[in-house]
Each structure stands twice: as C-alpha cells, then as structure tokens.
Write an enzyme that holds these catalytic residues in place. Structure first.
Site, PDB file in Angstrom:
ATOM      1  N   SER A 138       0.930  -1.320   0.137  1.00 11.15           N
ATOM      2  CA  SER A 138       0.090   0.002  -0.177  1.00 11.15           C
ATOM      3  C   SER A 138       0.624   1.369  -0.318  1.00 11.15           C
ATOM      4  O   SER A 138       1.361   1.709  -0.609  1.00 11.15           O
ATOM      5  CB  SER A 138      -0.905  -0.083   0.910  1.00 11.15           C
ATOM      6  OG  SER A 138      -1.905   0.837   0.696  1.00 11.15           O
ATOM      7  N   HIS A 354      -7.605  -5.949  -0.206  1.00  8.36           N
ATOM      8  CA  HIS A 354      -6.232  -5.222   0.417  1.00  8.36           C
ATOM      9  C   HIS A 354      -5.425  -5.112   1.512  1.00  8.36           C
ATOM     10  O   HIS A 354      -4.399  -5.262   1.309  1.00  8.36           O
ATOM     11  CB  HIS A 354      -6.353  -3.427   1.519  1.00  8.36           C
ATOM     12  CG  HIS A 354      -5.655  -2.330   0.562  1.00  8.36           C
ATOM     13  ND1 HIS A 354      -4.911  -1.816  -0.076  1.00  8.36           N
ATOM     14  CD2 HIS A 354      -4.598  -1.915   2.525  1.00  8.36           C
ATOM     15  CE1 HIS A 354      -4.412  -1.339  -0.071  1.00  8.36           C
ATOM     16  NE2 HIS A 354      -3.601  -0.543   1.276  1.00  8.36           N
TER      17      HIS A 354
END
Length: 379
Positions: A138, A354
């Site tokens: 990320s 995620h």
C-alpha cells in the site's frame, strides 16, 4: 487467555516469542528525524555463528498507519517476514515517522519523503551490499514510487521492487473509505480559510495516533474468538479494506486490532484524500490556498505530477479485484505509467482484499510461492 493479550506485544516481542532473533536499529533521516527499523537477520532454526555474510538484504515497508508488526502478525510459517528469514534473507522491517516505533522527536515533521531513502542507505551500509530487495504494501509502495521518481539515483540501489496492493492513483476508491477521503480533502479546500493546512503550517500537523493501551485492552474483550461482539471488529476492518471473511483468520483478529492503526502523520492521510478528489493525478502534496508555498516548493502554484517514467528498477505488481483501496482502475492507470513491470500478478480469488496480501488465509498458498520464486531470481 494468551490469545487475548497478544495484542500488547510489540514487534520485537512477537518475533522473540517465536524464537526469531531481532535487532532494533535507529536510522537518522536527512532532515534529522530518528526512525526505528527492526531486523531479523536469520531464521529461528539457524545458528548465529554458522551464518555467512552472503544473505540478501530485503526491506519490508508497511502501509498507511501500519508498522513493522504488519509483517509478523500471522505468526511462523504464515507471516512474510518469518518466511523470508527462514528462506535465507536478511529481513529489515521499516517504520515510518509518526508510528509507535518512530516517535523519537517532540515535534514531528510530517513529510516522510526522507524515510525510505534513509532506511535503504542504512541497510546497505550495515550489510556492505551494493543493492537490496524491496517489498512494499500500500503506502509502502507509494513511498517507493515517489522516491525513485524524485531521487532516481535510488533505482540502482534496489534490485527488485515487489508492490503488494500498489497505491499511487486513488481516484477510484470504493466503499465507505471514500467518505473519509472526501472529509480529509475538504479539510484542505473548504471555505473555512483552509484551516487545517493553516494550523498544520503554523503549529505543526496533527497526528493520526495509535490507539491507547486502554482501547487495546477493551478491544481484546470485544474481538477475541468467543466474544459475541467480534463481528464489530471484522466489520470495521472490512469497511476500510473490502469484505473477505473467508480470508480472515479469526485467531489473528485480536492481534490485528492491537496493532492497527499504529499511527501516522495526518498530512499523509490528507494527501491520500487529495488523490481521491483529483482522479487521474498522482502528484505532490497540495498546500491549498497557500499558493506561495506551492510555488516556493514546486515552482508552480499547482503541485507537479510524479514522473514515474524515471523509475528504472524492475517492478512486480500484485493486485486484486476485491481491493477497495488499490482498485483495478487505479492500478491499471499506474501500469500505463511504468516502463519496467516484469510481473503483473492478479490474486486468483475474488475474496482477496487490501490486507489479505499480509494476513489472508490464501496468501501462503497462492501468493507467497510466486513472490518467493520471483525474489530468488533477483537475490
């Protein structure tokens, strides 16, 4: 009961609990900030005196409001940091300024542009190696993209960059997190004289703080395996990252809640919101109505786009269709700007979100073998 109190363990505690050696290193950035890195120099079944100095160094860099703990939470044989150490790598876990391990200044400077270059230089100096491998998750990937486009000399210091849930463009975020993105952005461009940036520039940017020990203690009762309120914890995580109950190991939930969020600069959160409100742009931080500061820093009243074409490090992208924060549309836009992608891997399950790149049940079986094979070719 042991499961319920694991969330108060630090990253070093979690590593040594399972027999892994761990060193804490202090790293000083060019702007004088002190960071803390955690090093796992070899695996838990190896003898320190039998270790040769030919182990390839690899940096694992966490995402927004994360920490080094992100890479060890699942435990032995499941956490990427442990797997890499057992595979013969010299594993270094980064911590950005503002999280619970890198809070060694009374007044925190909000710009973490200097953090990753300083950590890379430190690792190479300690290991006497000309280059290293990099795995980011990320915002950890965002840091890499910014660094190698603004400081292209660092391209030669990284042999391979593995980008898990790569985050650059954020204009196609999905889910309730979009409301937070709007809120942070309008905190910058609202008609209230751009109060948030004015306060940050004059008195220091506020911090997105890690939760207190009391809240961690409470969450240990709300989130443990037998608690009837556990669904509240899972739903909060899914609201941010996308829904994938199938991938979440409920035994790790208390540990996750105990370590996330780990703290960050609010400026980083605002920058994230700027990307959402300006789709199609991946550019430097916008100081809003303070056009003079924009011009002083960028020689333009509009922040410049990051020049991703300057990145020459080989890059491997790992993404998923169920990722609400690194969406398919935004990853596609990123791919169109990069010239050196060697692997473009899409998670085979629609359930992958995620955080499943770090903690998903399927990661060890379908993701990490691909990642390990790739790393072995560049070690």
């Amino acid at each position: 009961m042991a499961t319920r109190i694991r969330d108060i363990f630090s990253s070093p505690d979690l590593a040594t609990k399972y027999g892994y050696p761990l060193e804490a290193h202090r790293v000083i950035t060019d702007d004088g900030y002190i960071l803390e890195m955690h090093r796992i120099p070899y695996g838990r079944y190896e003898n320190q005196h039998s270790i040769k100095n030919d182990r390839t160094p690899i940096i694992l860099q966490h995402g927004l409001a994360g920490s080094s703990a992100d890479w060890v939470i699942p435990g032995p044989e499941r956490a990427l940091a442990y797997i890499l150490a057992d595979e013969g790598y010299d594993v270094w876990l980064g911590n950005n300024r503002g999280n619970i391990y890198s809070r060694h200044h009374r007044h925190m400077q909000p710009d973490n542009l200097y953090d990753l270059p300083a950590m890379i230089d430190h690792v190479l100096a300690i290991t006497f190696k000309p280059k290293l491998l990099f795995v980011g998750h990320s915002q950890g990937t965002t840091q890499f993209f910014v660094m190698t486009s603004m400081k292209p000399e660092y391209n030669s210091k990284v042999g391979l960059a593995v980008c898990l849930a790569p985050a650059a463009y954020t204009g196609h975020l999905r889910g309730p997190v979009t409301q937070l993105a709007k809120l942070t952005y309008f905190g910058v461009v609202s008609c209230l004289d751009h109060l948030q940036i004015w306060v940050g520039e004059n008195f220091g940017y506020p911090e997105f703080r890690a939760r207190s020990m009391w809240s961690k203690f409470v969450s240990s009762f709300l989130c443990h395996n037998d608690a009837p309120t556990q669904f509240l914890c899972t739903n909060a995580l899914f609201l941010v990252a996308g829904f994938s109950k199938k991938e979440l190991n409920m035994n790790n939930l208390t540990v996750i809640i105990g370590h996330v969020p780990a703290g960050a600069s609010w400026k980083q959160v605002v920058h994230f919101g700027q990307g959402y409100m300006n789709p199609g742009h991946f550019r430097a931080y916008d100081y809003g109505e303070n056009k003079e500061k924009n011009f002083k820093l960028y020689q333009s009243v509009t922040p410049p786009e990051y020049q991703l074409e300057r990145i020459t490090t080989p890059i491997a992208l790992f993404s998923s269709d169920n990722d609400w924060l690194a969406t398919t549309e935004d990853v596609s836009m990123l791919k169109s700007r990069l010239n050196n992608i060697i692997v473009d891997y899409k998670a085979p399950f629609n359930s992958f979100n995620h955080y499943d790149f770090l903690w998903g049940n399927s990661a060890v079986r379908v993701l990490y073998p691909v990642l390990l094979d790739l790393l072995s070719r560049y070690r």
